[in-house]
Write a protein that holds these residues in place. Structure first.
Motif, short mmCIF file in Angstrom:
data_model
loop_
_atom_site.label_atom_id
_atom_site.label_comp_id
_atom_site.label_asym_id
_atom_site.label_seq_id
_atom_site.Cartn_x
_atom_site.Cartn_y
_atom_site.Cartn_z
N PRO A 111 3.70 14.45 9.62
CA PRO A 111 3.79 15.67 11.45
C PRO A 111 2.51 15.98 11.58
N ALA A 112 2.12 16.08 12.54
CA ALA A 112 0.99 17.21 13.42
C ALA A 112 0.86 16.49 14.76
N ASP A 113 0.55 18.37 14.67
CA ASP A 113 0.17 17.23 16.54
C ASP A 113 -1.79 18.11 16.18
N LEU A 114 -2.65 16.41 16.85
CA LEU A 114 -3.81 16.49 16.18
C LEU A 114 -4.72 17.98 17.16
N TYR A 115 -4.44 18.15 18.02
CA TYR A 115 -4.40 18.97 19.69
C TYR A 115 -5.47 20.22 18.76
N GLU A 116 -4.09 20.52 17.95
CA GLU A 116 -4.29 22.22 17.32
C GLU A 116 -3.66 21.82 16.43
N ALA A 117 -4.94 20.89 15.41
CA ALA A 117 -3.91 21.21 14.00
C ALA A 117 -4.71 22.31 12.83
N ASP A 118 -4.35 22.59 11.57
CA ASP A 118 -5.12 23.33 11.57
C ASP A 118 -6.21 22.02 9.78
N PHE A 119 -6.96 21.49 10.20
CA PHE A 119 -6.90 20.12 9.40
C PHE A 119 -7.70 20.40 8.07
N LYS A 120 -7.45 21.68 7.57
CA LYS A 120 -8.00 21.98 6.15
C LYS A 120 -6.89 22.14 5.04
N ALA A 150 0.98 -1.25 -0.27
CA ALA A 150 -0.02 -0.40 0.07
C ALA A 150 0.49 1.26 -0.04
N LYS A 151 0.20 1.46 -0.25
CA LYS A 151 1.06 3.86 0.15
C LYS A 151 0.44 4.23 0.34
N LEU A 152 1.71 4.87 1.64
CA LEU A 152 1.39 5.02 2.93
C LEU A 152 1.48 6.95 3.46
N ILE A 153 1.32 7.51 4.28
CA ILE A 153 0.65 8.68 4.29
C ILE A 153 0.81 8.28 6.07
N LEU A 154 1.74 8.73 6.54
CA LEU A 154 1.82 8.52 7.92
C LEU A 154 2.31 9.45 9.18
N THR A 155 0.95 10.11 10.12
CA THR A 155 0.87 11.17 10.64
C THR A 155 1.16 10.64 11.95
N ALA A 156 1.61 11.75 12.91
CA ALA A 156 2.13 11.77 14.51
C ALA A 156 3.18 12.74 14.35
N MET A 173 -10.68 15.25 24.46
CA MET A 173 -12.21 15.38 23.69
C MET A 173 -11.56 15.52 21.94
N GLU A 174 -10.45 16.50 22.00
CA GLU A 174 -9.58 17.52 20.98
C GLU A 174 -9.45 15.96 20.29
N ILE A 175 -8.32 14.98 20.83
CA ILE A 175 -7.52 14.37 20.03
C ILE A 175 -8.02 13.03 19.96
N ASN A 176 -8.70 12.14 20.88
CA ASN A 176 -9.66 11.11 20.82
C ASN A 176 -11.14 11.23 19.48
N PHE A 177 -11.60 12.21 19.62
CA PHE A 177 -12.77 12.73 19.29
C PHE A 177 -12.99 13.82 17.66
N PHE A 178 -12.67 14.62 17.86
CA PHE A 178 -12.81 15.70 17.52
C PHE A 178 -11.40 15.72 16.42
N ALA A 179 -10.93 15.02 16.63
CA ALA A 179 -9.75 15.28 14.82
C ALA A 179 -9.96 14.24 14.03
N PRO A 180 -10.35 13.06 14.64
CA PRO A 180 -11.06 12.84 13.54
C PRO A 180 -12.13 12.77 13.07
N VAL A 181 -13.23 13.52 13.89
CA VAL A 181 -14.39 14.85 13.46
C VAL A 181 -13.78 15.30 12.26
N ALA A 182 -13.04 16.06 12.48
CA ALA A 182 -12.17 17.30 11.86
C ALA A 182 -11.81 16.69 10.29
N ILE A 183 -11.45 15.61 10.65
CA ILE A 183 -10.16 15.61 9.33
C ILE A 183 -11.54 14.21 8.56
#
Ligand SMILES: NC(=O)c1ccc[n+]([C@@H]2O[C@H](COP(=O)([O-])OP(=O)(O)OC[C@H]3O[C@@H](n4cnc5c(N)ncnc54)[C@H](OP(=O)(O)O)[C@@H]3O)[C@@H](O)[C@H]2O)c1
Length: 265
Positions: A66-75, A39-45, A115-125
């Protein structure tokens, strides 16, 4: 026993897969397995150096993001992920943080962080990607997203919310979604779990060490995704507690109350 491949199973070869939480644990194991399937992979953490070391080890096309999903610019983040290989076939939302604190002493800020990391980040993405591509969403929830567990009030709340959002997506839209609910898996989750002070727990819980080996968990996740399962439970004893929670609630409360996150240390 080798599982027979079903004709409708997803073949991961050449698929573009974005994995969040790829620097460690379940996300890292999934990256290794998917690299083996080309598979072709894009890796974030957050840890760019760890992602770069992992990318160098994998024998497939890899881009790190790389990104901090607590305070990312999701767009900007989702645009960069889409541009990495020109499309995204599968998103695996594995980034997450655990918790070790009783509700009575846990400040609101700790709940917000979970909530920011576990819930809002996946919802925002997901919200950013839905209008742009029809990616298969794979969500790493938890058995704590199906029932309560001591010391996990905010973690359980974030994983219940995650299940609520993605299960609703399953009934609203024709988007493939797999919700994975693991029990304890042998990863570093307990080390980085947030305590009431906001600091990391810093302790490898004995129960975590006795969990399911991470490669076994990742293998079972990929089988569920290949079969386009809507829900996948990967657990040992915890799944009996879950069934008790439905069929014999009094016993569930009796047993669950006896678990102590303090005793887990
Ligand atoms: N292990 C278990 O027993 C278990 C059970 C049920 C569900 N889960 C779930 O499985 C998922 C993976 O956890 P794991 O067990 O593999 O734990 P892990 O080894 O601690 O991995 C967590 C991953 O999340 C990333 N992460 C944490 N905070 C982040 C942030 N602010 N921004 C971006 N990335 C962040 C970490 O990378 P960086 O530190 O580099 O940012 C790491 O790659 C989580 O959602 C967890 O809730 C685990």
């Amino acid at each position: 026993m080798t599982r027979v491949m079903h004709k409708n199973d997803i073949n991961f070869t050449g698929k573009i897969v974005w994995i969040t939480g790829a620097s460690s644990g379940i996300g890292e194991a999934l990256a290794e397995l998917l690299a083996g399937k080309k598979a072709k992979l894009i890796l974030t953490a957050r840890r760019a150096d760890v992602l770069a070391t992992l990318a160098a080890r994998l024998d497939t096309a890899v881009k790190t993001l790389p990104a901090d999903l607590y305070e990312a610019d999701f767009k900007a983040l989702t645009t960069a992920a889409l541009n990495a290989f020109g499309n995204i076939d599968i998103v695996i939302h594995a980034a997450g943080v655990g918790q070790r604190s009783l509700a009575a002493v846990t400040p609101l800020q700790v709940y917000r962080q979970l909530m920011e990391i576990n819930f809002f980040a996946p919802v925002a993405i997901t919200g950013q990607l839905l209008p742009l591509c029809r990616a298969h969403m794979v969500v790493i929830g938890s058995m704590s997203g199906l029932m309560g567990f001591p010391g996990r009030s905010g973690y359980a709340a974030s994983k219940h919310a995650l299940k609520g959002y993605f299960e609703t997506l399953q009934v609203e839209q024709d988007v493939p979604v797999t919700i994975v609910s693991p029990g304890r898996v042998q990863t570093n989750l307990s080390l980085s779990a947030i305590t009431a002070s906001g600091e990391a727990h810093g302790v490898m819980d004995e129960a975590q060490l006795k969990g399911i080996p991470v490669m076994e968990c990742a293998t079972r996740i990929l089988k569920g995704v290949a079969r386009q399962k809507k829900h996948v439970i990967i657990a040992r004893k915890e799944q009996y507690l879950y069934w008790l929670h439905w069929w014999w609630p009094r016993l569930y409360y009796k047993i669950a109350k006896k678990y102590s996150f303090v005793r887990d240390k």
